[in-house]
Motif scaffolding. Structure first.
Motif, PDB file in Angstrom:
ATOM      1  N   SER A 184       0.812  -1.120  -0.099  1.00  0.00           N
ATOM      2  CA  SER A 184       0.129   0.002   0.024  1.00  0.00           C
ATOM      3  C   SER A 184       0.953   1.363  -0.155  1.00  0.00           C
ATOM      4  O   SER A 184       2.110   1.108   0.364  1.00  0.00           O
ATOM      5  N   LYS A 200     -12.101  -4.579   0.458  1.00  0.00           N
ATOM      6  CA  LYS A 200     -11.037  -3.981  -0.136  1.00  0.00           C
ATOM      7  C   LYS A 200     -11.691  -2.605  -0.335  1.00  0.00           C
ATOM      8  O   LYS A 200     -12.819  -2.666  -0.977  1.00  0.00           O
ATOM      9  N   PHE A 253      -4.613   7.357   2.250  1.00  0.00           N
ATOM     10  CA  PHE A 253      -4.201   5.900   1.749  1.00  0.00           C
ATOM     11  C   PHE A 253      -4.753   5.765   0.350  1.00  0.00           C
ATOM     12  O   PHE A 253      -5.954   6.061   0.138  1.00  0.00           O
ATOM     13  N   HIS A 305      -6.254   3.960  -2.673  1.00  0.00           N
ATOM     14  CA  HIS A 305      -7.011   2.569  -2.620  1.00  0.00           C
ATOM     15  C   HIS A 305      -6.473   1.730  -3.941  1.00  0.00           C
ATOM     16  O   HIS A 305      -6.216   0.521  -3.868  1.00  0.00           O
ATOM     17  N   SER A 359      -2.876  -0.395  -3.945  1.00  0.00           N
ATOM     18  CA  SER A 359      -2.796  -1.373  -2.728  1.00  0.00           C
ATOM     19  C   SER A 359      -3.020  -2.882  -3.335  1.00  0.00           C
ATOM     20  O   SER A 359      -3.756  -3.065  -4.272  1.00  0.00           O
TER      21      SER A 359
END
Length: 276
Positions: free
Chosen positions: A77, A155, A270, A272, A275
């Motif tokens: 990630s 996810k 983060f 997405h 990842s």
């Protein structure tokens, strides 16, 4: 923004007494990595034609052709600076099933690069362009995950806010594994697992790196707006689980001896679609 220390965010004595393998064996949660490698990278601020959209396109291409196909990388990630002391930093995180896999993944990535871009000139040009976005400076830390995680239900399909809290061991002479784990897991069940704003929570302890006292917790939230809501909900849950009485005061005192009281707070975004 609130930065009060919630009860559950203490230092984990487990690293001092047991290996990470032993800790993981005691956890009935889904299969997890044994080691987490966190690299703090920095953008090349001297790159004149820096375009974030073009970087992401190249990073995504590499991710899909190499990282996703590398069997030695359990998960990967990327986290961009949101609110930290250095706006040039970004984190890359890779998880591994064993120490042996850490030694194997680099060679496998090189093989996959050759497969993805068989034309040597094109491969070198692609990698040179991708690497031109990064400064030479970076640092690495390896952590070991411990029990008490709150796993992502599915996810993510959008970018999320990752709140990272770094605390430090106090090494109390009168501390015991039995006492610490009882207090830690009691607070975890009463607060972390019940806080609906915390979509995922991952506690990790130092395994290899610059500071053996470090304990890193990662909290995943839907948005920045949920950060204060998380702290407010923590306070509510704490009052419910630990009403004011002498017994809970004693628990708080016992809990406090396991950490120094020094901590740092960091906010990252983060990504997405970068990842695994």
């Amino acid at each position: 923004m609130k930065t009060t220390k919630p009860l559950f965010s203490a230092i984990v004595l487990a690293l001092l007494l047991f290996s990470s393998t032993t800790i993981l064996a005691q956890d009935d949660a889904p299969e997890r990595p044994e080691f987490i490698a966190v690299t703090t990278n920095h953008w090349n601020m001297d790159k004149e034609d820096f375009k974030m959209s073009e970087w992401k396109a190249a990073a995504k291409e590499y991710h899909e052709k190499v990282t996703m196909n590398n069997e030695y990388i359990m998960g990967a990630s990327m986290y961009l600076h949101n609110m930290t002391a250095d706006n040039t930093e970004f984190l890359t995180v890779q998880t591994f099933a064993s120490w042996e896999d850490i030694g194997k993944f680099g060679e496998r990535s090189s093989e996959l690069e050759n497969e993805a871009w068989p034309d040597e000139a094109k491969r070198k040009a692609f990698l040179k362009n991708l690497n031109s976005y990064y400064a030479n400076e970076h640092s690495d830390e390896i952590y070991a995950p411990i029990s008490g995680a709150k796993f992502m239900a599915e996810k993510p399909t959008k970018d999320m806010l990752c709140y990272v809290r770094k605390s430090h061991f106090a090494f109390p002479e009168d501390g015991t594994m039995e006492e610490f784990n009882k207090l830690r897991m009691e607070g975890n069940a009463a607060i972390v697992q019940k806080n609906e704003y915390v979509k995922a929570y991952y506690p990790n302890v130092h395994a290899w790196g610059s500071d053996k006292t470090e304990f890193m917790e990662g909290f995943f939230l839907d948005s920045m707006a949920d950060l204060d809501k998380m702290f407010d909900r923590n306070s509510e849950l704490m009052k419910e689980a630990y009403p004011e009485n002498e017994a809970n005061k004693a628990k708080g005192k016992a809990w406090g001896k396991y950490f120094t009281g020094v901590h740092g707070d960091y906010l990252y975004t983060f990504i997405h679609d970068l990842s695994k």
